[in-house]
Design a protein around this motif. Structure first.
Motif, PDB file in Angstrom:
ATOM      1  N   CYS A  92       0.854  -1.176   0.000  1.00  0.00           N
ATOM      2  CA  CYS A  92       0.000   0.000   0.000  1.00  0.00           C
ATOM      3  C   CYS A  92       0.894   1.232   0.000  1.00  0.00           C
ATOM      4  O   CYS A  92       1.920   1.267   0.695  1.00  0.00           O
ATOM      5  CB  CYS A  92      -0.939   0.012   1.207  1.00  0.00           C
ATOM      6  N   THR A  93       0.488   2.245  -0.763  1.00  0.00           N
ATOM      7  CA  THR A  93       1.261   3.474  -0.891  1.00  0.00           C
ATOM      8  C   THR A  93       0.426   4.664  -0.449  1.00  0.00           C
ATOM      9  O   THR A  93      -0.739   4.788  -0.844  1.00  0.00           O
ATOM     10  CB  THR A  93       1.713   3.689  -2.355  1.00  0.00           C
ATOM     11  N   LEU A  94       0.999   5.524   0.371  1.00  0.00           N
ATOM     12  CA  LEU A  94       0.345   6.770   0.748  1.00  0.00           C
ATOM     13  C   LEU A  94       0.696   7.816  -0.300  1.00  0.00           C
ATOM     14  O   LEU A  94       1.862   8.204  -0.448  1.00  0.00           O
ATOM     15  CB  LEU A  94       0.814   7.221   2.137  1.00  0.00           C
ATOM     16  N   MET A  95      -0.340   8.256  -1.061  1.00  0.00           N
ATOM     17  CA  MET A  95      -0.139   9.199  -2.156  1.00  0.00           C
ATOM     18  C   MET A  95      -0.693  10.560  -1.761  1.00  0.00           C
ATOM     19  O   MET A  95      -1.747  10.668  -1.134  1.00  0.00           O
ATOM     20  CB  MET A  95      -0.855   8.706  -3.411  1.00  0.00           C
ATOM     21  N   ARG A  96       0.028  11.609  -2.161  1.00  0.00           N
ATOM     22  CA  ARG A  96      -0.456  12.968  -1.909  1.00  0.00           C
ATOM     23  C   ARG A  96      -0.572  13.709  -3.242  1.00  0.00           C
ATOM     24  O   ARG A  96       0.350  13.643  -4.070  1.00  0.00           O
ATOM     25  CB  ARG A  96       0.486  13.732  -0.976  1.00  0.00           C
ATOM     26  N   GLY A  97      -1.708  14.373  -3.421  1.00  0.00           N
ATOM     27  CA  GLY A  97      -1.921  15.130  -4.650  1.00  0.00           C
ATOM     28  C   GLY A  97      -2.039  14.250  -5.869  1.00  0.00           C
ATOM     29  O   GLY A  97      -1.894  14.727  -7.000  1.00  0.00           O
ATOM     30  N   GLY A  98      -2.260  12.950  -5.659  1.00  0.00           N
ATOM     31  CA  GLY A  98      -2.462  12.040  -6.777  1.00  0.00           C
ATOM     32  C   GLY A  98      -1.209  11.505  -7.426  1.00  0.00           C
ATOM     33  O   GLY A  98      -1.272  10.619  -8.280  1.00  0.00           O
ATOM     34  N   TYR A  99      -0.039  12.000  -7.031  1.00  0.00           N
ATOM     35  CA  TYR A  99       1.183  11.538  -7.705  1.00  0.00           C
ATOM     36  C   TYR A  99       2.388  11.410  -6.767  1.00  0.00           C
ATOM     37  O   TYR A  99       3.371  10.743  -7.079  1.00  0.00           O
ATOM     38  CB  TYR A  99       1.562  12.496  -8.836  1.00  0.00           C
ATOM     39  N   GLU A 100       2.336  12.049  -5.606  1.00  0.00           N
ATOM     40  CA  GLU A 100       3.503  12.096  -4.724  1.00  0.00           C
ATOM     41  C   GLU A 100       3.469  10.936  -3.734  1.00  0.00           C
ATOM     42  O   GLU A 100       2.658  10.907  -2.815  1.00  0.00           O
ATOM     43  CB  GLU A 100       3.515  13.426  -3.971  1.00  0.00           C
ATOM     44  N   ALA A 101       4.345   9.939  -3.938  1.00  0.00           N
ATOM     45  CA  ALA A 101       4.403   8.766  -3.062  1.00  0.00           C
ATOM     46  C   ALA A 101       5.187   9.105  -1.803  1.00  0.00           C
ATOM     47  O   ALA A 101       6.391   9.365  -1.851  1.00  0.00           O
ATOM     48  CB  ALA A 101       5.048   7.599  -3.794  1.00  0.00           C
ATOM     49  N   LEU A 102       4.485   9.121  -0.674  1.00  0.00           N
ATOM     50  CA  LEU A 102       5.109   9.509   0.580  1.00  0.00           C
ATOM     51  C   LEU A 102       5.607   8.327   1.406  1.00  0.00           C
ATOM     52  O   LEU A 102       6.614   8.429   2.112  1.00  0.00           O
ATOM     53  CB  LEU A 102       4.114  10.305   1.432  1.00  0.00           C
ATOM     54  N   LEU A 103       4.881   7.213   1.326  1.00  0.00           N
ATOM     55  CA  LEU A 103       5.168   6.093   2.225  1.00  0.00           C
ATOM     56  C   LEU A 103       4.692   4.790   1.596  1.00  0.00           C
ATOM     57  O   LEU A 103       3.638   4.751   0.947  1.00  0.00           O
ATOM     58  CB  LEU A 103       4.438   6.323   3.555  1.00  0.00           C
ATOM     59  N   TYR A 104       5.488   3.740   1.781  1.00  0.00           N
ATOM     60  CA  TYR A 104       5.109   2.396   1.327  1.00  0.00           C
ATOM     61  C   TYR A 104       5.025   1.456   2.529  1.00  0.00           C
ATOM     62  O   TYR A 104       5.843   1.546   3.448  1.00  0.00           O
ATOM     63  CB  TYR A 104       6.158   1.812   0.365  1.00  0.00           C
ATOM     64  N   VAL A 105       4.060   0.563   2.488  1.00  0.00           N
ATOM     65  CA  VAL A 105       4.000  -0.546   3.431  1.00  0.00           C
ATOM     66  C   VAL A 105       3.827  -1.804   2.598  1.00  0.00           C
ATOM     67  O   VAL A 105       2.940  -1.868   1.738  1.00  0.00           O
ATOM     68  CB  VAL A 105       2.823  -0.411   4.420  1.00  0.00           C
ATOM     69  N   GLN A 106       4.666  -2.821   2.829  1.00  0.00           N
ATOM     70  CA  GLN A 106       4.598  -4.005   1.979  1.00  0.00           C
ATOM     71  C   GLN A 106       4.979  -5.274   2.729  1.00  0.00           C
ATOM     72  O   GLN A 106       5.693  -5.241   3.729  1.00  0.00           O
ATOM     73  CB  GLN A 106       5.511  -3.835   0.760  1.00  0.00           C
TER      74      GLN A 106
END
Length: 382
Positions: A92-106
């Motif tokens: 799962c990826t935390l996205m900001r503004g629709g394109y900015e990947a802030l954080l991954y959990v895997q």
């Protein structure tokens, strides 16, 4: 007369053959049974149960939006949690503004189990985890935190490439909140056994899963060089015993001995320095390393350690310092007492470029250890 010359010739040929045999035939190499680890290995969790628990897990729920609100600052752009499955693993990826990947959990596969040997051990609110801070050209470049759920599987939290902050403290907030949402029977308490490595073997810098390592046990050091080297060849615990007091006195009590087939190591939790020690009849003569026919090493030097001849050398990038000493007074005699000191990547820090050179103070300590060992165990008639 002719008959006597024939007899004399035969005798001379026999003597010459005997002399040739004595010169050309080396003494047999001593053979010792190969030591094997004896301590029981801890059992891993049931793989199917772990698979089922991870399959039922919503990885996006592990990204705590309250933690984001505490850390977002003045950025008001909306964020969303985007689930995916990559190579059969949930992420799962935390996205900001629709394109900015802030954080991954895997969900990371067994190939990432080695991260536990590289990461600094941290406590996420009662949950064991491993943290690695990446540094490039002296600046912090990223952070990853791995939460083990079995000996081989883990849940990994990692800052995204577009994250403006690379602070491990930021990621630790998210990982602590996420770890609290994992089932208690899936995580490990801070001091729990989360790998197959027993005791101090967890601090061994090696790709081994621990099946070839035991924490060293007390062993008696016999009297006399030949007896010590024979005992060391048969049991690495004897090799550890030869060096134990000198290592503790010189390097400190945080260096703990472990036994592996053919070698004793002294390891410490931070992984800055690792020590290999040996006293064995199986090894070659110290002079063989000094000769170094393949040109593997540099700085070849001869020394005397408490009256015993020895050699020292370094590898080409100066990350290893090697010492081989003869307790028989002859660099050409088979068998040796050895000490190998190597610089390692510090746990929890992935730095590039990294100076690999072993600090001079560690080289000085190595000399002190060898001097003390030879004075304690190998001084006296040979």
């Amino acid at each position: 007369m002719k008959f006597r010359r024939v007899i004399l010739g035969a005798v001379l040929l026999g003597l010459l053959a005997a002399c040739a045999d004595s010169v050309d035939t080396p003494p047999p190499t001593p053979q010792f049974p190969k030591w094997q680890p004896k301590q029981p290995r801890p059992a891993d969790r049931d793989a199917k149960a772990v698979d089922a628990a991870l399959a039922a897990l919503d990885f996006c729920e592990l990204i705590d939006l309250a933690a984001y609100d505490r850390r977002k600052g003045g950025d008001t752009r909306p964020v969303m949690r985007e689930p995916k499955v990559k190579y059969g693993r949930k992420t799962c990826t935390l996205m900001r503004g629709g394109y900015e990947a802030l954080l991954y959990v895997q969900d990371v596969d067994p190939s990432h189990a080695a991260l536990r040997n590289d990461g600094a051990v941290i406590d996420l609110g009662g949950v064991k985890a491993y943290e690695i801070e990446s540094r490039r050209e002296g600046a912090v470049d990223g952070c990853a935190i791995t939460v083990p759920v079995s000996f081989q599987r883990a849940v990994k939290f990692e800052l995204g490439l577009q994250s403006r902050s690379k602070d491990c403290g930021l990621l630790r907030d998210f990982a602590t909140a996420g770890a609290a949402k994992l089932p208690r029977d899936l995580v490990y308490p801070p001091d729990a056994q989360d790998s197959a490595r027993v005791g101090a073997c967890a601090n061994w810098v090696s790709t081994s899963k621990g099946e070839t390592c035991d924490p060293a046990v007390e062993a008696q050091v016999p009297a006399g060089a030949e007896m010590i080297l024979a005992a060391g060849a048969a049991d690495p615990n004897v090799e550890c015993a030869v060096f134990r007091d000198a290592i503790k006195k010189t390097f400190g009590p945080e260096f703990e001995p472990i036994a592996t087939p053919g070698s004793c190591y002294f390891v410490e939790p931070r992984h800055r320095v690792q020590i290999e020690a040996g006293a064995t009849a199986n090894g070659g003569a110290p002079g063989e390393w000094h000769a170094d026919p393949n040109g593997t090493f540099k700085d070849h030097r001869q020394h005397s350690f408490s009256g015993n001849p020895g050699v020292t050398l370094r590898n080409k990038d100066e990350s290893e310092f090697l010492m081989y000493v003869s307790p028989f007074g002859n660099l050409g005699s088979r068998g040796h007492v050895r000490l190998l000191i190597s610089s390692q990547r510090e746990r929890g820090i992935d730095e590039w470029p990294r100076s690999r050179a072993l600090p001079a103070v560690e080289v000085a300590k190595a000399h002190a250890v060898m001097e003390l060992v030879m004075a304690t165990h190998f001084r006296g008639p040979r």
